[in-house]
Design a protein around this motif. Structure first.
Motif, PDB file in Angstrom:
ATOM      1  N   GLN A  90       0.830  -1.202   0.000  1.00  0.00           N
ATOM      2  CA  GLN A  90       0.000   0.000   0.000  1.00  0.00           C
ATOM      3  C   GLN A  90       0.868   1.256   0.000  1.00  0.00           C
ATOM      4  N   ASN A  91       1.913   1.247   0.808  1.00  0.00           N
ATOM      5  CA  ASN A  91       2.820   2.399   0.855  1.00  0.00           C
ATOM      6  C   ASN A  91       3.485   2.624  -0.499  1.00  0.00           C
ATOM      7  N   PHE A  92       3.824   1.525  -1.168  1.00  0.00           N
ATOM      8  CA  PHE A  92       4.467   1.625  -2.480  1.00  0.00           C
ATOM      9  C   PHE A  92       3.518   2.257  -3.497  1.00  0.00           C
ATOM     10  N   VAL A  93       2.282   1.776  -3.551  1.00  0.00           N
ATOM     11  CA  VAL A  93       1.309   2.320  -4.512  1.00  0.00           C
ATOM     12  C   VAL A  93       1.073   3.803  -4.236  1.00  0.00           C
ATOM     13  N   GLU A  94       0.979   4.141  -2.980  1.00  0.00           N
ATOM     14  CA  GLU A  94       0.797   5.542  -2.582  1.00  0.00           C
ATOM     15  C   GLU A  94       1.971   6.395  -3.060  1.00  0.00           C
ATOM     16  N   SER A  95       3.178   5.871  -2.899  1.00  0.00           N
ATOM     17  CA  SER A  95       4.380   6.593  -3.324  1.00  0.00           C
ATOM     18  C   SER A  95       4.429   6.753  -4.837  1.00  0.00           C
ATOM     19  N   VAL A  96       4.032   5.712  -5.559  1.00  0.00           N
ATOM     20  CA  VAL A  96       4.053   5.765  -7.023  1.00  0.00           C
ATOM     21  C   VAL A  96       3.071   6.814  -7.537  1.00  0.00           C
ATOM     22  N   ALA A  97       1.904   6.907  -6.918  1.00  0.00           N
ATOM     23  CA  ALA A  97       0.928   7.927  -7.318  1.00  0.00           C
ATOM     24  C   ALA A  97       1.502   9.329  -7.106  1.00  0.00           C
ATOM     25  N   LYS A  98       2.214   9.516  -6.018  1.00  0.00           N
ATOM     26  CA  LYS A  98       2.827  10.821  -5.747  1.00  0.00           C
ATOM     27  C   LYS A  98       3.949  11.123  -6.736  1.00  0.00           C
ATOM     28  N   VAL A  99       4.674  10.088  -7.139  1.00  0.00           N
ATOM     29  CA  VAL A  99       5.717  10.269  -8.156  1.00  0.00           C
ATOM     30  C   VAL A  99       5.091  10.724  -9.472  1.00  0.00           C
ATOM     31  N   ALA A 100       3.979  10.088  -9.850  1.00  0.00           N
ATOM     32  CA  ALA A 100       3.298  10.445 -11.099  1.00  0.00           C
ATOM     33  C   ALA A 100       2.856  11.905 -11.099  1.00  0.00           C
ATOM     34  N   LEU A 101       2.506  12.424  -9.930  1.00  0.00           N
ATOM     35  CA  LEU A 101       2.153  13.842  -9.819  1.00  0.00           C
ATOM     36  C   LEU A 101       3.288  14.729 -10.314  1.00  0.00           C
ATOM     37  N   LYS A 102       4.518  14.299 -10.051  1.00  0.00           N
ATOM     38  CA  LYS A 102       5.688  15.118 -10.368  1.00  0.00           C
ATOM     39  C   LYS A 102       6.225  14.872 -11.776  1.00  0.00           C
ATOM     40  N   VAL A 103       6.233  13.602 -12.205  1.00  0.00           N
ATOM     41  CA  VAL A 103       6.905  13.285 -13.475  1.00  0.00           C
ATOM     42  C   VAL A 103       5.946  13.013 -14.625  1.00  0.00           C
ATOM     43  N   GLY A 104       4.648  12.902 -14.335  1.00  0.00           N
ATOM     44  CA  GLY A 104       3.689  12.646 -15.402  1.00  0.00           C
ATOM     45  C   GLY A 104       3.335  11.179 -15.520  1.00  0.00           C
ATOM     46  N   GLU A 105       2.609  10.837 -16.589  1.00  0.00           N
ATOM     47  CA  GLU A 105       2.048   9.495 -16.713  1.00  0.00           C
ATOM     48  C   GLU A 105       2.889   8.518 -17.528  1.00  0.00           C
ATOM     49  N   ASP A 106       4.050   8.956 -18.019  1.00  0.00           N
ATOM     50  CA  ASP A 106       4.927   8.044 -18.746  1.00  0.00           C
ATOM     51  C   ASP A 106       5.494   6.994 -17.785  1.00  0.00           C
ATOM     52  N   GLU A 108       7.874   4.770 -18.029  1.00  0.00           N
ATOM     53  CA  GLU A 108       9.331   4.665 -17.909  1.00  0.00           C
ATOM     54  C   GLU A 108       9.890   5.783 -17.029  1.00  0.00           C
ATOM     55  N   ALA A 109       9.306   6.968 -17.144  1.00  0.00           N
ATOM     56  CA  ALA A 109       9.742   8.085 -16.299  1.00  0.00           C
ATOM     57  C   ALA A 109       9.409   7.808 -14.837  1.00  0.00           C
ATOM     58  N   ILE A 110       8.252   7.215 -14.607  1.00  0.00           N
ATOM     59  CA  ILE A 110       7.865   6.867 -13.232  1.00  0.00           C
ATOM     60  C   ILE A 110       8.820   5.819 -12.669  1.00  0.00           C
ATOM     61  N   LYS A 111       9.099   4.787 -13.450  1.00  0.00           N
ATOM     62  CA  LYS A 111       9.974   3.710 -12.980  1.00  0.00           C
ATOM     63  C   LYS A 111      11.383   4.200 -12.668  1.00  0.00           C
ATOM     64  N   ALA A 112      11.818   5.226 -13.403  1.00  0.00           N
ATOM     65  CA  ALA A 112      13.180   5.740 -13.215  1.00  0.00           C
ATOM     66  C   ALA A 112      13.292   6.706 -12.043  1.00  0.00           C
ATOM     67  N   ALA A 113      12.160   7.171 -11.531  1.00  0.00           N
ATOM     68  CA  ALA A 113      12.177   8.142 -10.431  1.00  0.00           C
ATOM     69  C   ALA A 113      12.658   7.484  -9.138  1.00  0.00           C
ATOM     70  N   THR A 114      13.331   8.270  -8.311  1.00  0.00           N
ATOM     71  CA  THR A 114      13.886   7.754  -7.058  1.00  0.00           C
ATOM     72  C   THR A 114      12.934   8.015  -5.893  1.00  0.00           C
ATOM     73  N   LEU A 115      12.730   6.987  -5.085  1.00  0.00           N
ATOM     74  CA  LEU A 115      11.866   7.089  -3.911  1.00  0.00           C
ATOM     75  C   LEU A 115      12.687   7.446  -2.675  1.00  0.00           C
ATOM     76  N   GLU A 116      12.005   7.658  -1.559  1.00  0.00           N
ATOM     77  CA  GLU A 116      12.694   8.008  -0.316  1.00  0.00           C
ATOM     78  C   GLU A 116      13.592   6.883   0.178  1.00  0.00           C
ATOM     79  N   THR A 117      13.332   5.660  -0.280  1.00  0.00           N
ATOM     80  CA  THR A 117      14.167   4.524   0.120  1.00  0.00           C
ATOM     81  C   THR A 117      15.546   4.575  -0.524  1.00  0.00           C
ATOM     82  N   GLY A 118      15.706   5.447  -1.537  1.00  0.00           N
ATOM     83  CA  GLY A 118      16.963   5.507  -2.269  1.00  0.00           C
ATOM     84  C   GLY A 118      16.941   4.651  -3.517  1.00  0.00           C
ATOM     85  N   ARG A 119      15.936   3.783  -3.639  1.00  0.00           N
ATOM     86  CA  ARG A 119      15.788   2.962  -4.835  1.00  0.00           C
ATOM     87  C   ARG A 119      14.895   3.672  -5.847  1.00  0.00           C
ATOM     88  N   THR A 120      15.043   3.293  -7.105  1.00  0.00           N
ATOM     89  CA  THR A 120      14.101   3.768  -8.102  1.00  0.00           C
ATOM     90  C   THR A 120      12.785   3.022  -7.904  1.00  0.00           C
TER      91      THR A 120
END
Length: 301
Positions: A90-106, A108-120
Motif C-alpha cells: 500500500q505504501n508503495f502504490v501511494e508513493s508511485v501515485a505521488k511520483v506520477a504527480l511530479k513526473v507525469g504518466e509516462d 518509464e519516467a515513473i519507474k526511473a524516479a527515485t523514492l525516499e528509500t533511495g531505490r528507483t
C-alpha cells in the motif's frame, strides 16, 4: 576490492532480475565475484524476483494523489488480493501515485524516479516482489492538470484514503477551486465510477464504434418490417439512447436520476475537460486453475 562496473551490475541484473541497488550491494559483498553475488542475492531472496515475473498479476490496487490543479492515478497489480492488504505494498502504490504527480504518466519516467528509500520505483518494485513473493507490475498511470479549477479524485471502496479497486479522475475547469467545485468534482467521480462512460462527449466517441452500433440497430429495426423512413427514425432514436449510455455528458446524473450531466455542469458554471476511470485488473485475462487437470498432469495421465 575489485571495481564494480556498470557492465558487471547490468550482467548481474540480467542473470537474477534483482534491482540495481541490490545488485551493487551484492557485488560489493562478494568483492566483484558475480557467482558469489548471485548466491548472496539468493540467500536474501532477491534473485527469485525474475522467476515470478511470468505469473499473472490481476489483483493489487489503484492509487490516486492530488495537489493544486493536478491529480494522478496509477494501477499496480499483484497476483492475489491478499497483497493489497499488505502495508508495504500500500505504501508503495501511494508513493508511485505521488511520483506520477511530479513526473507525469509516462511509465518509464515513473519507474526511473527515485523514492525516499533511495531505490528507483522499478528497483523498489523488484524488491517488493522478492520480499512478498508475488509477481507485481506497474500497469498504467494517468495525470490531469487544469489551469484553474480542480482535478477531483474518487476511490470506490477505499482500503485507506486514496487506495482501492476503482479510481476516477475528473478534470473540472472553473474560475475558482472552492469547496463547492471540489464537491462537484467528487460527485462527477462517483458518477463515473458507477456508470463507466467510454467518452466525454459525442465527438470523442470512436466513429467506428458508432457505425458498428448503427449497423446493428439498422438490422434490428428492419426486422420489424416497417418502411425505411420509419426505420431511419427508429435508428436515430436508438442512437441517441446509445449516446446516453456511453457518453458522460449525455448521461443522466446518478445523484438525482433525471438531470443530464451536461446540464448539472452548465448550471454550476464549470467545464469538465477530461476524466478517466481505472478498475483494477480490467482487461487482464486471469488464469483459472484446473485442479483436476493439474493432478492428471502430475500423475502422467
Amino acid at each position: 576490492m575489485a571495481a564494480i562496473t556498470a557492465a558487471l551490475v547490468k550482467d548481474l541484473r540480467e542473470k537474477t532480475g534483482a534491482g540495481m541497488m541490490d545488485c551493487k550491494k551484492a557485488l560489493n559483498e562478494a568483492n566483484g565475484d558475480i557467482e558469489a553475488a548471485i548466491d548472496w542475492l539468493r540467500t536474501k531472496g532477491l534473485a527469485a524476483a525474475a522467476k515470478k515475473s511470468g505469473r499473472v498479476a490481476a489483483e493489487g490496487l489503484v492509487g490516486v494523489a492530488s495537489a493544486d490543479k493536478v491529480a494522478a492515478m496509477v494501477e499496480v497489480n499483484a497476483e492475489t488480493d491478499f497483497v493489497a492488504r499488505n502495508e508495504s505494498f500500500q505504501n508503495f502504490v501511494e508513493s508511485v501515485a505521488k511520483v506520477a504527480l511530479k513526473v507525469g504518466e509516462d511509465l518509464e519516467a515513473i519507474k526511473a524516479a527515485t523514492l525516499e528509500t533511495g531505490r528507483t520505483v522499478a528497483d523498489e518494485l523488484t524488491h517488493l516482489v522478492a520480499t512478498i513473493g508475488e509477481n507485481m507490475t506497474l500497469r498504467r498511470a494517468r495525470v490531469f492538470t487544469v489551469p484553474s479549477g480542480v482535478v477531483a479524485t474518487y476511490v470506490h471502496g477505499a482500503l485507506r484514503p486514496g487506495l482501492g479497486k476503482i479510481g476516477v479522475l475528473a478534470a473540472v475547469e472553473a474560475p475558482t477551486a472552492d469547496e463547492a467545485i471540489e464537491q462537484l468534482g467528487r460527485q462527477v467521480g462517483m458518477h463515473v465510477a458507477a456508470t463507466r462512460p467510454s467518452a466525454l462527449d459525442v465527438s470523442s466517441l470512436d466513429p467506428a464504434e458508432v457505425e458498428r452500433e448503427r449497423a446493428v440497430l439498422v438490422e434490428q429495426s428492419r426486422a420489424s418490417g416497417k418502411p425505411e423512413a420509419i426505420i431511419e427514425k427508429m435508428v436515430e432514436g436508438r442512437i441517441r439512447k446509445f449516446y446516453e449510455e456511453v457518453v458522460l455528458l449525455e448521461q443522466v446524473w446518478v445523484h438525482d436520476g433525471e438531470t443530464r450531466v451536461k446540464d448539472v455542469l452548465k448550471k454550476a458554471g464549470v467545464k469538465l475537460v477530461g476524466f478517466d476511470r481505472f478498475q483494477l485488473g480490467e482487461g487482464i485475462e486471469k488464469e483459472e486453475d484446473d485442479f483436476a487437470a493439474e493432478v492428471a498432469k502430475v500423475a502422467g495421465v
